[in-house]
Design a protein around this motif. Structure first.
Motif, short mmCIF file in Angstrom:
data_model
loop_
_atom_site.label_atom_id
_atom_site.label_comp_id
_atom_site.label_asym_id
_atom_site.label_seq_id
_atom_site.Cartn_x
_atom_site.Cartn_y
_atom_site.Cartn_z
N ALA A 119 -10.97 -0.85 -5.61
CA ALA A 119 -9.50 -1.06 -4.40
C ALA A 119 -8.60 -2.35 -5.19
CB ALA A 119 -10.57 -2.15 -3.38
N PRO A 237 0.47 6.00 -4.58
CA PRO A 237 1.20 5.01 -2.80
C PRO A 237 2.00 3.65 -3.73
CG PRO A 237 -2.01 5.66 -2.72
CD PRO A 237 -0.92 5.81 -4.15
N LYS A 241 1.86 -1.50 -0.94
CA LYS A 241 1.12 -1.11 0.09
C LYS A 241 0.17 -2.19 0.40
CE LYS A 241 -2.26 2.49 1.81
NZ LYS A 241 -2.72 1.37 1.83
N TRP A 243 -3.87 -3.57 -0.63
CA TRP A 243 -5.26 -2.81 -0.62
C TRP A 243 -4.63 -1.14 -1.27
CZ3 TRP A 243 -8.08 -5.66 -3.34
CH2 TRP A 243 -8.73 -7.12 -2.72
N ILE A 244 -5.65 -0.84 -1.89
CA ILE A 244 -5.08 1.09 -2.25
C ILE A 244 -7.00 1.01 -2.98
CG2 ILE A 244 -4.71 2.46 -4.08
CD1 ILE A 244 -1.75 1.15 -4.22
N ASP A 245 -7.34 2.19 -2.92
CA ASP A 245 -8.90 2.43 -3.04
C ASP A 245 -8.43 3.51 -3.73
OD1 ASP A 245 -11.39 2.16 -2.63
OD2 ASP A 245 -11.51 4.61 -2.54
N ALA A 264 -6.43 8.30 -4.67
CA ALA A 264 -6.12 7.65 -4.31
C ALA A 264 -6.51 7.71 -2.42
CB ALA A 264 -4.58 6.70 -3.94
N ASP A 265 -6.90 6.28 -2.11
CA ASP A 265 -7.03 6.28 -0.60
C ASP A 265 -7.35 7.71 -0.57
OD1 ASP A 265 -6.19 4.08 -0.33
OD2 ASP A 265 -3.68 3.76 0.06
N ASP A 321 -13.57 8.04 1.11
CA ASP A 321 -12.44 8.69 1.52
C ASP A 321 -12.42 9.94 1.56
OD1 ASP A 321 -12.82 7.17 4.08
OD2 ASP A 321 -11.64 5.53 2.44
#
Length: 327
Positions: A119, A237, A241, A243-245, A264-265, A321
Motif C-alpha cells: 500500500a 487511481p 486519493k 492510500w492505494i493498495d 490497484a485497489d 481485494d
C-alpha cells in the motif's frame, strides 16, 4: 538513516539486526523465489519475516525512515520515507533516494514469476513538475564493476503529479507516431514508447492515471513498439486519493516472454506481455524490488508512506481485494 523519530533514533540498531536475520521460512525454502514475505511495519522496525532493509549509501543519505502510527492503512504502523535536498545546485548525475530494499538473501531468480503487494500513500505536497520521480521499482541485479546503467524493468512513477507505470527492455523496434508506419498512432495493443538508442533501451508507458490522456504525460513517449503488448483494463487511481493498495506480477522476459500484471485497489489495471527486462554481459541471475522516493536533484522535501508489504510466488499470496487475473 532508519529511525523511529529521526535519523539515528532507537530503531537504528534494531533495524541493522533485522538486516542480518533471514525470515524463518527461508530455512525451509530451497529457492528464495518461493518465499512468502510480509511486513506491516507495526513493530517500529523492519520485521525479519519481511526481508527488507534500508540500504546505506551516498544517495540514501538524503533520506529518512520513520516508523509511525499516525497515518496507517492496516494494523498499528506504517513507514514514511522522505528525502531532503542533498545535491548541490547545478549538480549533474546526482539523485536523492530514501529506498527500502529486499535483502540479498531473499532475492528471487530473474527467470521466476514473483507477485508483490504493498500500500502506498503520496504525502502532501505531491510534486507537480516534470522531472524524475519514482516510488517503486524492479531491477535485474548487476555484477559489481559491470559497465552499463540499466533502468528498472518495471517502475511506478509520477509525471506532473499523475501516476504512471513503465516497463523497460533492451532496445526493440519502434515506429515513430506520425511516421509512415504509424501515421495515426499506435495500433491496438501496441505499447507507446520512448526509444533510447544511446542507452540501448526502450521504455513503455503502460498505465496512466484516471481522467488523464497521453497528452498529460511527457511527449517523448512518441513511438509504438509491436514487441510490447499492452491490454489496458482500467486506469490507475488518482495520485491524491490517499492510500492505494497495489499488486504487481513481476516476470521479466527480455527475449519476449515477459508478463506483468498491474492491480490497484482490487481492480485490474493492465496486462503487459512481450519484451520486458534486460540481458547482457555483467547482469546477475536475480531480480530485486525496492520502494521509496527516488528523484533527480530537486529543491524541497518529498515523502511517501507505505504499509502492508507482501511477496509470494502466486497472486493468491498477496492479493487482498478483487480477483487474481487468469493465467
Amino acid at each position: 538513516m532508519p529511525s523511529n523519530t529521526g535519523r539515528r533514533g532507537p530503531g537504528w540498531r534494531i533495524a541493522l539486526l533485522a538486516m542480518a536475520i533471514l525470515p524463518a521460512s527461508a530455512a525451509a525454502a530451497e529457492d528464495p523465489s518461493d518465499l512468502i514475505l510480509k511486513d506491516g511495519f507495526d513493530a517500529g522496525r523492519f520485521a525479519p519475516e519481511g526481508g527488507l532493509y534500508y540500504k546505506d549509501n551516498a544517495e540514501q543519505r538524503a533520506g529518512r525512515v520513520t516508523f509511525q502510527e499516525k497515518n496507517v492503512l492496516t494494523g498499528r504502523g506504517a513507514v514514511t520515507l522522505s528525502v531532503q535536498p542533498l545535491c548541490g545546485k547545478g549538480a549533474r548525475n546526482c539523485s536523492e533516494r530514501a529506498e527500502v530494499w529486499e535483502r540479498p538473501g531473499v532475492l528471487a531468480n530473474y527467470d521466476r514469476t514473483v507477485w508483490y503487494g504493498f500500500a502506498m500513500r503520496l504525502d502532501d505536497p505531491v510534486p507537480q513538475n516534470d522531472t524524475r520521480y519514482v516510488m517503486a521499482q524492479w531491477k535485474r541485479a548487476i555484477i559489481p564493476g559491470a559497465e552499463g546503467d540499466y533502468s528498472p524493468f518495471l517502475a511506478l512513477r509520477l509525471y506532473r503529479g499523475r501516476l504512471g507505470v513503465t516497463v523497460e527492455t533492451d532496445l526493440v523496434e519502434a515506429f515513430p507516431i506520425g511516421g509512415p508506419e504509424r501515421p495515426n498512432g499506435c495500433l491496438p495493443g501496441e505499447a507507446q514508447v520512448l526509444n533510447r538508442p544511446k542507452a540501448r533501451q526502450t521504455r513503455a508507458l503502460v498505465a496512466i492515471e484516471t481522467g488523464s490522456t497521453a497528452a498529460d504525460y511527457p511527449s517523448y513517449f512518441n513511438a509504438c513498439a509491436p514487441g510490447i503488448a499492452v491490454t489496458r483494463h482500467a486506469d490507475l487511481p488518482l495520485a491524491r486519493k490517499g492510500w492505494i493498495d497495489f499488486v504487481f506480477r513481476s516476470q521479466p522476459g527480455p527475449g519476449g516472454n515477459g508478463h506483468v500484471e498491474i492491480i490497484a485497489d482490487g481492480r485490474q489495471i493492465a496486462t503487459v506481455k512481450g519484451h520486458i527486462g534486460h540481458h547482457g554481459v555483467g547482469l546477475g541471475s536475480t531480480q530485486y524490488f525496492k520502494f521509496g522516493p527516488y528523484r533527480a536533484a530537486n529543491a524541497g522535501p518529498w515523502s511517501v508512506s507505505y504499509d502492508d508489504f507482501r511477496r509470494g510466488p502466486r497472486c493468491e499470496d498477496v492479493i487482498h481485494d478483487g480477483q487474481c487475473p487468469q493465467p
